[in-house]
Design a protein around this motif. Structure first.
Motif, PDB file in Angstrom:
ATOM      1  N   GLN A 309      33.585  43.528  44.635  1.00 23.59           N
ATOM      2  CA  GLN A 309      34.036  42.547  43.651  1.00 23.59           C
ATOM      3  C   GLN A 309      35.558  42.539  43.551  1.00 23.59           C
ATOM      4  O   GLN A 309      36.190  41.477  43.465  1.00 23.59           O
ATOM      5  CB  GLN A 309      33.411  42.852  42.282  1.00 23.59           C
ATOM      6  CG  GLN A 309      31.902  42.645  42.224  1.00 23.59           C
ATOM      7  CD  GLN A 309      31.327  43.084  40.894  1.00 23.59           C
ATOM      8  OE1 GLN A 309      32.019  43.662  40.058  1.00 23.59           O
ATOM      9  NE2 GLN A 309      30.042  42.804  40.691  1.00 23.59           N
ATOM     10  N   LEU A 310      36.148  43.749  43.573  1.00 25.65           N
ATOM     11  CA  LEU A 310      37.603  43.846  43.495  1.00 25.65           C
ATOM     12  C   LEU A 310      38.271  43.190  44.707  1.00 25.65           C
ATOM     13  O   LEU A 310      39.257  42.457  44.575  1.00 25.65           O
ATOM     14  CB  LEU A 310      38.019  45.310  43.374  1.00 25.65           C
ATOM     15  CG  LEU A 310      39.517  45.587  43.191  1.00 25.65           C
ATOM     16  CD1 LEU A 310      40.003  44.950  41.883  1.00 25.65           C
ATOM     17  CD2 LEU A 310      39.780  47.084  43.196  1.00 25.65           C
ATOM     18  N   GLU A 311      37.723  43.459  45.881  1.00 28.77           N
ATOM     19  CA  GLU A 311      38.265  42.850  47.096  1.00 28.77           C
ATOM     20  C   GLU A 311      38.119  41.335  47.063  1.00 28.77           C
ATOM     21  O   GLU A 311      39.017  40.587  47.497  1.00 28.77           O
ATOM     22  CB  GLU A 311      37.568  43.429  48.328  1.00 28.77           C
ATOM     23  CG  GLU A 311      37.930  44.884  48.608  1.00 28.77           C
ATOM     24  CD  GLU A 311      37.135  45.449  49.759  1.00 28.77           C
ATOM     25  OE1 GLU A 311      36.038  44.915  50.041  1.00 28.77           O
ATOM     26  OE2 GLU A 311      37.595  46.432  50.376  1.00 28.77           O
ATOM     27  N   ASP A 312      37.000  40.853  46.517  1.00 26.32           N
ATOM     28  CA  ASP A 312      36.789  39.401  46.411  1.00 26.32           C
ATOM     29  C   ASP A 312      37.820  38.783  45.460  1.00 26.32           C
ATOM     30  O   ASP A 312      38.381  37.714  45.728  1.00 26.32           O
ATOM     31  CB  ASP A 312      35.365  39.127  45.932  1.00 26.32           C
ATOM     32  CG  ASP A 312      35.098  37.636  45.769  1.00 26.32           C
ATOM     33  OD1 ASP A 312      35.075  36.922  46.792  1.00 26.32           O
ATOM     34  OD2 ASP A 312      34.922  37.204  44.606  1.00 26.32           O
ATOM     35  N   GLN A 313      38.073  39.481  44.325  1.00 25.12           N
ATOM     36  CA  GLN A 313      39.062  38.978  43.379  1.00 25.12           C
ATOM     37  C   GLN A 313      40.465  38.962  43.995  1.00 25.12           C
ATOM     38  O   GLN A 313      41.242  38.010  43.806  1.00 25.12           O
ATOM     39  CB  GLN A 313      39.048  39.832  42.112  1.00 25.12           C
ATOM     40  CG  GLN A 313      37.779  39.673  41.281  1.00 25.12           C
ATOM     41  CD  GLN A 313      37.727  40.653  40.127  1.00 25.12           C
ATOM     42  OE1 GLN A 313      38.590  41.531  40.007  1.00 25.12           O
ATOM     43  NE2 GLN A 313      36.724  40.508  39.266  1.00 25.12           N
ATOM     44  N   ALA A 314      40.792  40.036  44.749  1.00 18.71           N
ATOM     45  CA  ALA A 314      42.106  40.067  45.404  1.00 18.71           C
ATOM     46  C   ALA A 314      42.240  38.945  46.423  1.00 18.71           C
ATOM     47  O   ALA A 314      43.309  38.311  46.546  1.00 18.71           O
ATOM     48  CB  ALA A 314      42.304  41.430  46.075  1.00 18.71           C
ATOM     49  N   GLN A 318      44.935  35.909  46.362  1.00 18.68           N
ATOM     50  CA  GLN A 318      45.791  35.565  47.499  1.00 18.68           C
ATOM     51  C   GLN A 318      45.655  34.085  47.867  1.00 18.68           C
ATOM     52  O   GLN A 318      46.656  33.409  48.159  1.00 18.68           O
ATOM     53  CB  GLN A 318      45.433  36.443  48.713  1.00 18.68           C
ATOM     54  CG  GLN A 318      45.881  37.893  48.590  1.00 18.68           C
ATOM     55  CD  GLN A 318      45.485  38.701  49.806  1.00 18.68           C
ATOM     56  OE1 GLN A 318      44.622  38.302  50.585  1.00 18.68           O
ATOM     57  NE2 GLN A 318      46.130  39.866  49.963  1.00 18.68           N
ATOM     58  N   ARG A 319      44.466  33.555  47.844  1.00 17.59           N
ATOM     59  CA  ARG A 319      44.246  32.143  48.160  1.00 17.59           C
ATOM     60  C   ARG A 319      44.928  31.245  47.125  1.00 17.59           C
ATOM     61  O   ARG A 319      45.534  30.215  47.451  1.00 17.59           O
ATOM     62  CB  ARG A 319      42.752  31.841  48.221  1.00 17.59           C
ATOM     63  CG  ARG A 319      42.036  32.484  49.424  1.00 17.59           C
ATOM     64  CD  ARG A 319      40.535  32.340  49.297  1.00 17.59           C
ATOM     65  NE  ARG A 319      40.148  30.927  49.338  1.00 17.59           N
ATOM     66  CZ  ARG A 319      38.912  30.493  49.055  1.00 17.59           C
ATOM     67  NH1 ARG A 319      37.975  31.368  48.665  1.00 17.59           N
ATOM     68  NH2 ARG A 319      38.640  29.204  49.126  1.00 17.59           N
ATOM     69  N   ALA A 320      44.826  31.672  45.821  1.00 20.86           N
ATOM     70  CA  ALA A 320      45.456  30.877  44.760  1.00 20.86           C
ATOM     71  C   ALA A 320      46.984  30.889  44.905  1.00 20.86           C
ATOM     72  O   ALA A 320      47.648  29.845  44.754  1.00 20.86           O
ATOM     73  CB  ALA A 320      45.031  31.427  43.395  1.00 20.86           C
ATOM     74  N   VAL A 321      47.554  32.067  45.196  1.00 14.61           N
ATOM     75  CA  VAL A 321      49.011  32.165  45.375  1.00 14.61           C
ATOM     76  C   VAL A 321      49.458  31.310  46.559  1.00 14.61           C
ATOM     77  O   VAL A 321      50.468  30.563  46.478  1.00 14.61           O
ATOM     78  CB  VAL A 321      49.417  33.641  45.566  1.00 14.61           C
ATOM     79  CG1 VAL A 321      50.879  33.730  46.027  1.00 14.61           C
ATOM     80  CG2 VAL A 321      49.214  34.419  44.272  1.00 14.61           C
ATOM     81  N   TRP A 355      41.372  27.913  39.218  1.00 11.87           N
ATOM     82  CA  TRP A 355      39.949  28.329  39.313  1.00 11.87           C
ATOM     83  C   TRP A 355      39.783  29.486  40.295  1.00 11.87           C
ATOM     84  O   TRP A 355      38.990  30.404  40.063  1.00 11.87           O
ATOM     85  CB  TRP A 355      39.120  27.123  39.761  1.00 11.87           C
ATOM     86  CG  TRP A 355      37.658  27.473  39.938  1.00 11.87           C
ATOM     87  CD1 TRP A 355      36.714  27.597  38.983  1.00 11.87           C
ATOM     88  CD2 TRP A 355      37.004  27.747  41.183  1.00 11.87           C
ATOM     89  NE1 TRP A 355      35.496  27.928  39.513  1.00 11.87           N
ATOM     90  CE2 TRP A 355      35.648  28.033  40.888  1.00 11.87           C
ATOM     91  CE3 TRP A 355      37.421  27.763  42.519  1.00 11.87           C
ATOM     92  CZ2 TRP A 355      34.705  28.332  41.871  1.00 11.87           C
ATOM     93  CZ3 TRP A 355      36.485  28.067  43.498  1.00 11.87           C
ATOM     94  CH2 TRP A 355      35.151  28.364  43.172  1.00 11.87           C
ATOM     95  N   LEU A 356      40.531  29.489  41.353  1.00  7.58           N
ATOM     96  CA  LEU A 356      40.468  30.583  42.320  1.00  7.58           C
ATOM     97  C   LEU A 356      41.075  31.854  41.759  1.00  7.58           C
ATOM     98  O   LEU A 356      40.577  32.959  42.032  1.00  7.58           O
ATOM     99  CB  LEU A 356      41.214  30.198  43.611  1.00  7.58           C
ATOM    100  CG  LEU A 356      40.496  29.279  44.594  1.00  7.58           C
ATOM    101  CD1 LEU A 356      41.453  28.848  45.702  1.00  7.58           C
ATOM    102  CD2 LEU A 356      39.284  29.982  45.191  1.00  7.58           C
ATOM    103  N   ASP A 357      42.125  31.754  40.981  1.00  2.00           N
ATOM    104  CA  ASP A 357      42.882  32.920  40.523  1.00  2.00           C
ATOM    105  C   ASP A 357      42.110  33.670  39.437  1.00  2.00           C
ATOM    106  O   ASP A 357      41.869  33.131  38.351  1.00  2.00           O
ATOM    107  CB  ASP A 357      44.240  32.464  39.987  1.00  2.00           C
ATOM    108  CG  ASP A 357      45.176  33.633  39.727  1.00  2.00           C
ATOM    109  OD1 ASP A 357      44.699  34.800  39.791  1.00  2.00           O
ATOM    110  OD2 ASP A 357      46.364  33.399  39.475  1.00  2.00           O
ATOM    111  N   PRO A 358      41.693  34.917  39.676  1.00  2.00           N
ATOM    112  CA  PRO A 358      40.970  35.674  38.652  1.00  2.00           C
ATOM    113  C   PRO A 358      41.860  36.086  37.486  1.00  2.00           C
ATOM    114  O   PRO A 358      41.344  36.511  36.441  1.00  2.00           O
ATOM    115  CB  PRO A 358      40.466  36.903  39.426  1.00  2.00           C
ATOM    116  CG  PRO A 358      41.426  37.064  40.551  1.00  2.00           C
ATOM    117  CD  PRO A 358      41.851  35.695  40.933  1.00  2.00           C
ATOM    118  N   LEU A 359      43.173  35.965  37.643  1.00  2.00           N
ATOM    119  CA  LEU A 359      44.094  36.358  36.577  1.00  2.00           C
ATOM    120  C   LEU A 359      44.446  35.205  35.653  1.00  2.00           C
ATOM    121  O   LEU A 359      45.136  35.407  34.657  1.00  2.00           O
ATOM    122  CB  LEU A 359      45.380  36.923  37.194  1.00  2.00           C
ATOM    123  CG  LEU A 359      45.209  38.126  38.134  1.00  2.00           C
ATOM    124  CD1 LEU A 359      46.570  38.567  38.665  1.00  2.00           C
ATOM    125  CD2 LEU A 359      44.502  39.260  37.424  1.00  2.00           C
TER     126      LEU A 359
END
Length: 375
Positions: A309-314, A318-321, A355-359
């Motif tokens: 899950q952590l890797e998916d969020q990272a 990265q995709r959002a940035v 939407w992509l960015d978990p933060l």
């Protein structure tokens, strides 16, 4: 030099009693005693010997002691260093029985003539009216009754001993139950067999006068190789010898050893119970280890899931940035010439980056919906 093994005595012992019984006297297991016999060049009974003997079948006699050709050091018995440790305590279940059977008021007496016969002894006596003849030519009770194999001359005494023993067994709270082949005594919940047995001497067969006359006339039939002569001595054997036995001797008769026979029966029952209890403890320990491993595996699976899950969020971050950087470059490239349609596209794209960015908090998206078609 120390004490040496008495090879002649050990040979006599292993051909008189099972290894499990003899081994205790030497402080060994039955496997350890078997290895010792091999090292000392002492022949042992073959597998199945005691079962055949208990069934009254013909078995080999004890062989002559062969010469010893091994190393002299092998004959030396190991000396155990003196210790101040207390001896292994006797199981409380057995200790109570030993103390009870040692009291004079609890002595088992065989009364003659018998005043009241036990029903199991009556059934055994009835079966001997039409007995099964064993391999030695002695009458033997049929299946389902008490196990008795003695000569007619010893039968009356044997029945009296059996009657006194069974009455004493029930008075002590033990029970008699039908087993697969014979009546069994349940001691502390453990089923034991008891056999009343008369040993015999095996002699070369001597043909009768009739057989000799038939042979002279050329009508000889089959003659057995051996004939068996009853000894007139009684033995009471517990669980085919694995629980020990009491025997007539010059010093004591079986009648004088019935209390000791009760102790032997309880000893065998406690040994079986201790083994089952030890197996249960070992099984519980194995289950505890298994449960610990299962919990460890579950914890590992949870860690892998959290890491995934952590890797998916990272990756989403990265995709959002990357997407925001592209949109900023696109907006800078267009400058002041952005039309309403392009502005709408930029706003939508920034919403998708959020939407992509978990933060970054964002609203629901159509991509959150599960729109899989039903099968």
């Amino acid at each position: 030099m120390g004490q040496l093994y008495d090879r002649a005595q050990l040979l006599a012992e292993v051909w008189t009693e099972p290894l499990t019984v003899v081994a205790r006297r030497y402080g060994l297991s039955d496997v350890g005693l078997a290895k010792l016999c091999t090292r000392l060049n002492i022949p042992r009974p073959a597998q199945g010997y005691w079962a055949k003997r208990a069934a009254g079948k013909s078995v080999p006699v004890a062989p002559v002691l062969p010469a010893y050709t091994g190393a002299p050091s092998t004959l030396r018995r190991p000396t155990r260093p003196a210790t101040i440790d207390s001896p292994t305590p006797v199981d409380p279940r057995l200790a109570a029985v030993i103390e009870f059977e040692a009291r004079e008021e609890n002595r088992i007496c065989v009364v003659m003539p018998v005043q009241a016969w036990h029903p199991v002894v009556v059934a055994a006596q009835a079966s001997l009216q039409r007995p099964r003849i064993d391999a030695r030519g002695l009458p033997q009770t049929t299946a389902g009754t008490l196990d008795i194999s003695v000569s007619p001359a010893l039968l009356s005494r044997t029945l009296s001993v059996a009657n006194a023993l069974l009455q004493a067994v029930e008075m002590r709270g033990y029970s008699l139950t039908p087993g697969r082949q014979r009546m069994e005594v349940k001691v502390l919940g453990v089923a034991l067999t008891v056999r009343f047995y008369e040993p015999t001497h095996r002699l070369d067969y001597v043909p009768t006068a009739t057989e000799l006359a038939e042979a002279a006339a050329g009508e000889a039939g089959y003659w057995p190789k051996w004939q068996f002569q009853p000894t007139g001595k009684l033995q009471v054997i517990v669980s085919d010898g694995f629980g020990g036995k009491v025997s007539d001797s010059s010093a004591r008769s079986v009648e004088d050893q019935l209390n000791h026979l009760i102790v032997l029966m309880v000893t065998r029952a406690v040994e079986i119970l201790q083994r089952e209890e030890r197996y249960a403890i070992e099984a519980a320990e194995r289950e505890a280890v298994r449960q610990s491993l299962v919990q460890r595996q579950q914890a590992q699976a949870l860690e892998r899931e959290r890491l995934a899950q952590l890797e998916d969020q990272a990756l989403r971050w990265q995709r959002a940035v990357r997407l925001r950087e592209y949109l900023a470059a696109l907006e800078e490239h267009q400058g002041q010439d952005i039309n309403p349609e392009q502005r709408s596209l930029l706003n939508w794209a920034r919403g998708m980056a959020d939407w992509l960015d978990p933060l970054t908090p964002s609203g629901a998206s159509i991509l959150d919906e599960d729109s899989a078609l039903p099968s």
